[in-house]
Design a protein around this motif. Structure first.
Motif, PDB file in Angstrom:
ATOM      1  N   ILE A 116       0.851  -1.177   0.000  1.00  0.00           N
ATOM      2  CA  ILE A 116       0.000   0.000   0.000  1.00  0.00           C
ATOM      3  C   ILE A 116       0.890   1.231   0.000  1.00  0.00           C
ATOM      4  N   ASP A 117       0.838   2.007  -1.081  1.00  0.00           N
ATOM      5  CA  ASP A 117       1.680   3.203  -1.213  1.00  0.00           C
ATOM      6  C   ASP A 117       3.157   2.890  -0.982  1.00  0.00           C
ATOM      7  N   GLY A 118       3.596   1.738  -1.513  1.00  0.00           N
ATOM      8  CA  GLY A 118       5.004   1.383  -1.409  1.00  0.00           C
ATOM      9  C   GLY A 118       5.424   0.824  -0.062  1.00  0.00           C
ATOM     10  N   GLN A 119       4.480   0.536   0.803  1.00  0.00           N
ATOM     11  CA  GLN A 119       4.744  -0.022   2.132  1.00  0.00           C
ATOM     12  C   GLN A 119       4.273  -1.474   2.167  1.00  0.00           C
ATOM     13  N   ALA A 132      11.274  -2.509   4.307  1.00  0.00           N
ATOM     14  CA  ALA A 132       9.828  -2.686   4.196  1.00  0.00           C
ATOM     15  C   ALA A 132       9.129  -1.617   3.364  1.00  0.00           C
ATOM     16  N   LYS A 133       9.878  -0.663   2.820  1.00  0.00           N
ATOM     17  CA  LYS A 133       9.294   0.356   1.959  1.00  0.00           C
ATOM     18  C   LYS A 133       9.991   0.354   0.614  1.00  0.00           C
ATOM     19  N   LYS A 134       9.257   0.752  -0.416  1.00  0.00           N
ATOM     20  CA  LYS A 134       9.864   0.894  -1.732  1.00  0.00           C
ATOM     21  C   LYS A 134      10.971   1.930  -1.645  1.00  0.00           C
ATOM     22  N   SER A 135      12.155   1.562  -2.120  1.00  0.00           N
ATOM     23  CA  SER A 135      13.300   2.438  -1.947  1.00  0.00           C
ATOM     24  C   SER A 135      14.181   2.444  -3.185  1.00  0.00           C
ATOM     25  N   ARG A 136      14.999   3.466  -3.256  1.00  0.00           N
ATOM     26  CA  ARG A 136      15.975   3.619  -4.332  1.00  0.00           C
ATOM     27  C   ARG A 136      17.316   3.904  -3.692  1.00  0.00           C
ATOM     28  N   ASP A 158       5.978   7.199  -8.346  1.00  0.00           N
ATOM     29  CA  ASP A 158       6.681   5.932  -8.585  1.00  0.00           C
ATOM     30  C   ASP A 158       6.947   5.176  -7.280  1.00  0.00           C
ATOM     31  N   PHE A 159       7.077   5.893  -6.177  1.00  0.00           N
ATOM     32  CA  PHE A 159       7.312   5.247  -4.885  1.00  0.00           C
ATOM     33  C   PHE A 159       6.046   4.637  -4.297  1.00  0.00           C
ATOM     34  N   LYS A 160       4.892   5.097  -4.745  1.00  0.00           N
ATOM     35  CA  LYS A 160       3.627   4.680  -4.138  1.00  0.00           C
ATOM     36  C   LYS A 160       3.055   3.454  -4.850  1.00  0.00           C
ATOM     37  N   GLU A 161       3.819   2.385  -4.830  1.00  0.00           N
ATOM     38  CA  GLU A 161       3.425   1.160  -5.524  1.00  0.00           C
ATOM     39  C   GLU A 161       2.426   0.360  -4.693  1.00  0.00           C
ATOM     40  N   ASP A 162       1.397  -0.138  -5.356  1.00  0.00           N
ATOM     41  CA  ASP A 162       0.387  -0.964  -4.694  1.00  0.00           C
ATOM     42  C   ASP A 162       0.416  -2.383  -5.250  1.00  0.00           C
ATOM     43  N   SER A 185      10.488  -8.687  -8.040  1.00  0.00           N
ATOM     44  CA  SER A 185      10.105  -9.273  -6.762  1.00  0.00           C
ATOM     45  C   SER A 185       9.052 -10.348  -6.992  1.00  0.00           C
ATOM     46  N   SER A 186       8.563 -10.909  -5.907  1.00  0.00           N
ATOM     47  CA  SER A 186       7.496 -11.901  -6.009  1.00  0.00           C
ATOM     48  C   SER A 186       6.211 -11.297  -6.550  1.00  0.00           C
ATOM     49  N   LYS A 187       6.126  -9.969  -6.573  1.00  0.00           N
ATOM     50  CA  LYS A 187       4.992  -9.341  -7.245  1.00  0.00           C
ATOM     51  C   LYS A 187       5.009  -9.682  -8.732  1.00  0.00           C
ATOM     52  N   ASP A 188       6.220  -9.838  -9.301  1.00  0.00           N
ATOM     53  CA  ASP A 188       6.381 -10.111 -10.723  1.00  0.00           C
ATOM     54  C   ASP A 188       6.336 -11.603 -11.047  1.00  0.00           C
ATOM     55  N   PHE A 189       6.984 -12.422 -10.216  1.00  0.00           N
ATOM     56  CA  PHE A 189       7.113 -13.847 -10.550  1.00  0.00           C
ATOM     57  C   PHE A 189       6.468 -14.778  -9.540  1.00  0.00           C
ATOM     58  N   GLY A 190       5.820 -14.221  -8.518  1.00  0.00           N
ATOM     59  CA  GLY A 190       5.117 -15.041  -7.545  1.00  0.00           C
ATOM     60  C   GLY A 190       6.010 -15.491  -6.394  1.00  0.00           C
TER      61      GLY A 190
END
Length: 208
Positions: A116-119, A132-136, A158-162, A185-190
């Motif tokens: 939720i919002d990159g968290q 635990a947060k989307k980071s660069r 771009d940081f607020k990924e859901d 991540s596992s969001k892409d490949f499970g």
């Protein structure tokens, strides 16, 4: 007596209401950002890693000119925060990826992971950890934009990924890259099945 009793009742009501509104969290206070220097053991192997998906600002785990090698322990026991080395399920995405990949465990078997919002949230609880947060490059959204990196075209959006909730199957783990912008991540490949995991990172090999 009645005033004291009434005051006690109000305190109980306020305490209950406050407890109900407080956000539930899961904290990982054991996993540290620092990478240890370790010696090879009998149950380990060494890799040279050519990808920067785990970079938090110092080319973490990226073998530069072969000078930085990573020690992997052969094991099938993993906890949240571990960095695992696994066979990449490349058939599930459209672009070329390596045969083996590093990722950090955020979700365990049976749990439900959500972004939720990159968290990262685990079973509707916010995960509190440096990963635990989307980071660069190891920076969350606020830190990144405070640095005013002018050459970047990354936006706050771009940081607020859901990600919709994902239930992790038995004997599987949900993994993310430390740099969400440079890795998958596992969001892409499970979720990654334990059979695909070769081991976990212990640290950099100690040189003599």
């Amino acid at each position: 007596m009645r005033m004291a009793l009434s005051l006690s009742i109000w305190i109980l009501i306020l305490t209950f209401q406050t407890g109900c509104t407080m956000e539930k969290v899961i904290r990982d206070e054991q996993t540290k950002p620092a990478v240890e220097l370790v010696e090879r053991g009998g149950n380990t192997f060494v890799i040279e890693y050519a990808f920067d998906n785990m970079d938090r600002g110092e080319h973490h785990f990226h073998s530069i000119d072969g000078s930085r090698k990573t020690v992997i322990e052969r094991t099938k026991e993993f906890k949240r925060g571990d960095i695992v080395y696994f066979a990449y399920p490349g058939e599930s995405i459209s672009f070329h990826m390596p045969d083996y990949y590093l990722g950090r465990v955020v979700g365990l078997p049976g749990e439900t992971v959500e972004f939720i919002d990159g968290q990262v949230y685990i079973d509707n609880k916010r995960l509190e950890a440096f990963y635990a947060k989307k980071s660069r490059l190891g920076m969350d959204m606020n830190t990144y934009f405070a640095k005013k990196i002018d050459h970047s075209n990354i936006t706050k959006k771009d940081f607020k990924e859901d990600m919709a909730p994902v239930k992790i199957p038995n004997e599987s783990f949900f993994v993310v890259s430390d740099d969400w912008f440079r890795g998958t991540s596992s969001k892409d490949f499970g979720p990654v099945n334990i059979s695909a995991i070769e081991g976990k990172v212990l640290g950099y090999v100690k040189s003599y």
